[in-house]
Design an enzyme around this catalytic site. Structure first.
Site, PDB file in Angstrom:
ATOM      1  N   ASN A   1      44.545  40.059  30.591  1.00  0.00           N
ATOM      2  CA  ASN A   1      44.707  38.737  31.193  1.00  0.00           C
ATOM      3  C   ASN A   1      44.298  37.605  30.245  1.00  0.00           C
ATOM      4  O   ASN A   1      44.971  36.589  30.147  1.00  0.00           O
ATOM      5  CB  ASN A   1      43.879  38.623  32.475  1.00  0.00           C
ATOM      6  CG  ASN A   1      44.585  39.264  33.662  1.00  0.00           C
ATOM      7  OD1 ASN A   1      45.778  39.552  33.606  1.00  0.00           O
ATOM      8  ND2 ASN A   1      43.846  39.487  34.749  1.00  0.00           N
TER       9      ASN A   1
ATOM     10  N   PHE B   1      35.627  35.071  39.369  1.00  0.00           N
ATOM     11  CA  PHE B   1      36.880  35.783  39.644  1.00  0.00           C
ATOM     12  C   PHE B   1      37.927  35.307  38.653  1.00  0.00           C
ATOM     13  O   PHE B   1      38.186  34.105  38.561  1.00  0.00           O
ATOM     14  CB  PHE B   1      37.342  35.499  41.074  1.00  0.00           C
ATOM     15  CG  PHE B   1      36.324  35.895  42.104  1.00  0.00           C
ATOM     16  CD1 PHE B   1      36.403  37.127  42.730  1.00  0.00           C
ATOM     17  CD2 PHE B   1      35.279  35.047  42.436  1.00  0.00           C
ATOM     18  CE1 PHE B   1      35.455  37.501  43.665  1.00  0.00           C
ATOM     19  CE2 PHE B   1      34.323  35.414  43.380  1.00  0.00           C
ATOM     20  CZ  PHE B   1      34.412  36.645  44.000  1.00  0.00           C
ATOM     21  N   GLU B   2      38.565  36.245  37.956  1.00  0.00           N
ATOM     22  CA  GLU B   2      39.377  35.875  36.803  1.00  0.00           C
ATOM     23  C   GLU B   2      40.562  34.971  37.107  1.00  0.00           C
ATOM     24  O   GLU B   2      41.052  34.282  36.228  1.00  0.00           O
ATOM     25  CB  GLU B   2      39.852  37.123  36.063  1.00  0.00           C
ATOM     26  CG  GLU B   2      40.645  38.097  36.898  1.00  0.00           C
ATOM     27  CD  GLU B   2      40.700  39.478  36.238  1.00  0.00           C
ATOM     28  OE1 GLU B   2      41.224  39.572  35.132  1.00  0.00           O
ATOM     29  OE2 GLU B   2      40.208  40.447  36.847  1.00  0.00           O
ATOM     30  N   SER B   3      41.020  34.954  38.344  1.00  0.00           N
ATOM     31  CA  SER B   3      42.135  34.074  38.686  1.00  0.00           C
ATOM     32  C   SER B   3      41.753  32.604  38.537  1.00  0.00           C
ATOM     33  O   SER B   3      42.624  31.740  38.454  1.00  0.00           O
ATOM     34  CB  SER B   3      42.569  34.329  40.125  1.00  0.00           C
ATOM     35  OG  SER B   3      41.452  34.184  40.985  1.00  0.00           O
ATOM     36  N   GLY B   4      40.441  32.306  38.504  1.00  0.00           N
ATOM     37  CA  GLY B   4      40.007  30.912  38.355  1.00  0.00           C
ATOM     38  C   GLY B   4      39.090  30.463  39.475  1.00  0.00           C
ATOM     39  O   GLY B   4      39.127  29.289  39.864  1.00  0.00           O
TER      40      GLY B   4
END
Lengths: 292, 253, 292, 253
Positions: C91, D50-53
């Site tokens: 990612n 959380f990596e999504s932001g």
């Protein structure tokens, strides 16, 4: 904050410059600082004039309203009050240096400083070849910058430092995250619910913030969007009153050293400051974060 | 014929360099006013970009002292960070940039950093800001400078913002993606790179000025383009637009 | 959009995936696409199953609720309905690839993919030494990615494509700006004044947008913050109903190919969709942009 | 003694790995629940990333199917982009990360990409997501995996997320800044790297399981640490916290 620190006094360019912090560092007589920012307007010039600065790392030092910064010129041309070392960057390359520092990249390869003698005056920047190109394709490698402390002015924060900023932010986010410590100067302290109502307006979350100070108009004479207008006359006054070391000393005595704190500065400004206060209302359309 | 000041003519000449629909990297003062005039006249779909992190369609309603002032942010198309806006430039999405300078040379290299040796300068200028990035990356560069012999020099002491470097295709060899300076607008004339060397030539003389005067006030042996012309005087429409932007007559005197 | 294009179908990870665009591309029978995104959940899987895809560039393909993506497995393990080439990224490294593509960097050196065999399976990623380090210091160079078209779902936009987004955005901004064209799927079309009231909430300005479509619930079954909840049952249903090529064909006939457009899809969902609609109100605190 | 499921024990064992005040990179499902339990018990000042932001203080109020669901965003400390959040990791600002996997080997390398040869796999797994970045950059890594012989293998077919690579100081030689896996939590036991080789050793056996059973279900010759212990059973406080998070009893059966 020890002498010799590298510090960011605002990185939004001409707005939200933390002059209140600049003044306090001058009052505390800090020495050998490395002032790091693309542009911090006369904040940098007055720190140089009071002998706080050993190095300037940035793209532009002067007076955005008046032109040259007299103290910057005296220091670089004549070593007064002390010689300073200038590390030249362009705005985009210092941006990439902060980005690299913030996000753990050792360096960033850019095109946009090629052809400029800044590559000669700043030996930190190196030329290399793009290994992905079939033909010769020069790039300039910009190493990460990681300052010690970043000061930033925000429109509102809660007591934990969770902060809302709006309007253009320049390199505020990257420079702050790249720095070891972050100090927030909040125009208003609000309840945590206000900040939490809009987590997408948070530029710097509280868990990264080391201290929060409630200081209205901390950016004066620079503007803070929706809160304070730019005091252009003040910049011109500074330009006129700092042409020689004696007049600069009088200016800095009057506006910084003879004042105990930022509250006294605001009181001294008095009605002039009140005229800069934004009274109008032009509110953002609401965003709904409901979950059900 | 309408009355106008030299500064007004410069602004209008600069505004004419903007084509409709273009994304323009706008600096402060004169360029910001030129952008406004272009939008209100022949380029209603231009977009103005400001390196602090602002993109605008309509020019700001009030006088701006800096690009970061409230009126430039209110009603903007985008208020964001420097990387997002300068990244459009770096990503090759910007048609033209405007910059000024203290010195420019015959290959349109620009100095805003050091007069004299950079390690021991006689004059330290404020520095580059984002000008090198704009000069390197914009598809073309519009330069605005006052026309004096000590400003238009044979060779600048320090290349802050690259023009055509040593001339010819030196830019390309240096790896610069942008096209470089396409025009230099002064208070006396318009200069353009001409011929295979990309040396600045006199392309247009402003009304009331002469070729001789322009050459005398240039620090190198200035040649003229074959199609040398007189800069057209501002039209009524252009001046009206300028006066709408410059409400306080800042540029009129 | 020609066959063979590289496309981004959402880059926010598990929210705001432009399924409406996915369905339309399947209906149009596009071929040889390169689907580029960190994670686009079952959007990628259904495009693979219908034979639209020749390459996948990303970090994860599956069904976030159900686990594996059956079509992805069939294509990679048995070449059904056609073999596909997978370009592996993590990612963060695909984020850096989009960042580089968006902002004109030829590549970005990172640490975070070192030690992973992704460096072996994706020959685009190269190992190099950090030239600024005194000791050996390996870095991985991630070259820029510049897709042809990015589709994104936003909560509201004006007719010119100036768009407001809130909630986490993953790589939406970088992937969109890196792409040659941007197509906005707006849950609501509003007056330009609504967007202009809050320029700091703009993620993608209209001048970069090539087309705007008004498509409510375009992200169904993925959520859109403040507008639509996640339809978790739909993901499980997809997982169960696509275990073999025949059942997948029945699923895609029923939910995509036999429907003329997204309006018909919404009508078919009917009450199920209405239950996902967010009715509550939890509004952001206003930000003042007044200038005086 | 309180009743609990194996899954609940795993979650609580994972929660105990989080120290107060730490920034934790949280994955989905089990780790997100573990984070919530830690916050409600011994780590009230932890921060979840959380990596999504997304960054959160308090755990989400409602059941999450993905980290991007509304309840994880409502009232968050920060909703932003992936680069900002994963950049904290890459910038060395994250104390611990949680990841799972399909396969792990004796040096705690993790595979979530390919079973068999990557150019011609027998099974294609969904892929890495952000796991390699978390494994490379977090100060320490907490791994959660079901304890079966085909999952705990001598050598993974493909290193998606680096553990201790070939053992010893191989991580450091490869240029990896983060400390690597510090603990592997399974449904039978807790394994930790031990000795100069950093090979995974059996450190703790869950109540109701035996050393022999654990060894039998491990794909390499599993050794034990000198201070092998039994995993303490969940306390009432821990189970109460878990039931507050897991309202629907998802992890109870």
């Amino acid at each position: 904050m020890p002498d010799g620190s590298s510090i960011v006094l605002g990185a939004a360019l001409e707005n939200a410059i933390p002059f209140a912090a600049t003044h306090e560092l001058i009052r505390q007589g800090k020495r050998d600082l490395n002032v790091v920012a693309p542009i911090s307007d006369i904040s940098t010039d007055m720190m140089i004039g009071t002998g706080c600065v050993a190095e300037v790392t940035g793209a532009w030092v002067g007076n955005v309203s008046g032109g040259m910064g007299h103290n910057f010129r005296r220091a670089t041309e004549h070593g007064e009050p002390n010689p300073i070392k200038v590390h030249d960057y362009s705005n985009f390359t210092i941006g990439m240096a902060f980005f690299a520092g913030a996000y753990g990249l050792p360096y960033v390869p850019v095109k946009s400083i090629l052809g400029s003698d800044i590559i000669k005056s700043n030996p930190q920047i190196r030329l290399a070849e793009n290994p992905f190109a079939a033909e010769p394709d020069p790039v300039a490698l910009i190493p990460a910058l990681k300052p010690d402390v970043a000061f930033l002015v925000v429109q509102r924060a809660d007591r934990a430092g969770n902060s809302h900023i709006w309007g253009s932010t320049g390199l505020t986010q990257e420079a702050s995250i790249a720095s070891e410590k972050i100090i927030v100067l909040a125009d208003e302290i609000v309840e945590p619910e206000v900040i939490a109502s809009d987590p997408s307006r948070v530029l710097i979350p509280g868990f990264g913030v080391n201290a929060v100070c409630h200081l209205p108009a901390a950016s004066h004479p620079s503007p803070l969007i929706g809160r304070w207008k730019r005091d252009n006359a003040f910049f011109h006054h500074y330009h006129k009153e700092t042409r020689d070391p004696d007049s600069f000393q009088r200016w800095v005595d009057e506006w910084v050293l003879d004042l105990p704190d930022h509250k006294a500065y605001r009181t001294k400004l008095g009605g002039e400051l009140e005229e800069l206060r934004i009274e109008g209302e032009a509110y953002s359309a609401p965003a709904n974060y409901a979950t059900d | 014929m309408h009355k106008y000041s030299t500064q007004e003519l410069m602004i209008i000449a600069a505004a004419r360099q903007i084509n409709d629909g273009e994304r323009i990297f706008v600096g402060m003062r004169l360029p910001i006013t030129a952008y406004g005039v272009a939008r209100l006249t022949h380029a209603p779909n231009a977009v103005g970009l400001f390196e602090s992190g602002v993109a605008r369609y309509e020019p700001a309603e009030d006088m701006l002292y800096t690009m970061c002032d409230g009126p430039n942010q209110f009603g903007a198309a985008w208020t964001t960070g420097l990387i997002q806006i300068m990244g459009l430039l770096s990503g090759g999405r910007v048609h033209a940039g405007f910059i000024g300078g203290a010195e420019i040379d015959r290959f349109a290299n620009i100095n805003t950093s050091y007069i004299g040796d950079f390690e021991n300068p006689t004059t330290k200028l404020p520095g580059s800001g984002g000008a090198p990035d704009i000069a390197a990356m914009a598809e073309r560069l519009i330069v605005i400078i006052n026309h004096q012999k000590h400003r238009l020099v044979e060779k600048v002491d320090f290349i802050t913002s690259p023009g055509h470097l040593t001339g010819g295709d030196a830019r390309k060899k240096a790896g610069l993606p942008g096209g470089g300076p396409s025009v230099v607008i002064t208070d006396r004339a318009i200069l353009r790179p001409h011929g295979p060397e990309n040396e600045l030539h006199l392309a247009s003389v402003h009304p009331g000025h002469t070729v001789e005067e322009v050459i005398e006030n240039t620090g190198w042996d200035l040649k003229t383009t074959p199609d040398l012309e007189e800069t057209p005087a501002p039209t009524k429409e252009e001046l009206d637009a300028l006066h709408r932007i410059d409400k306080e007559g800042f540029w009129r005197s």
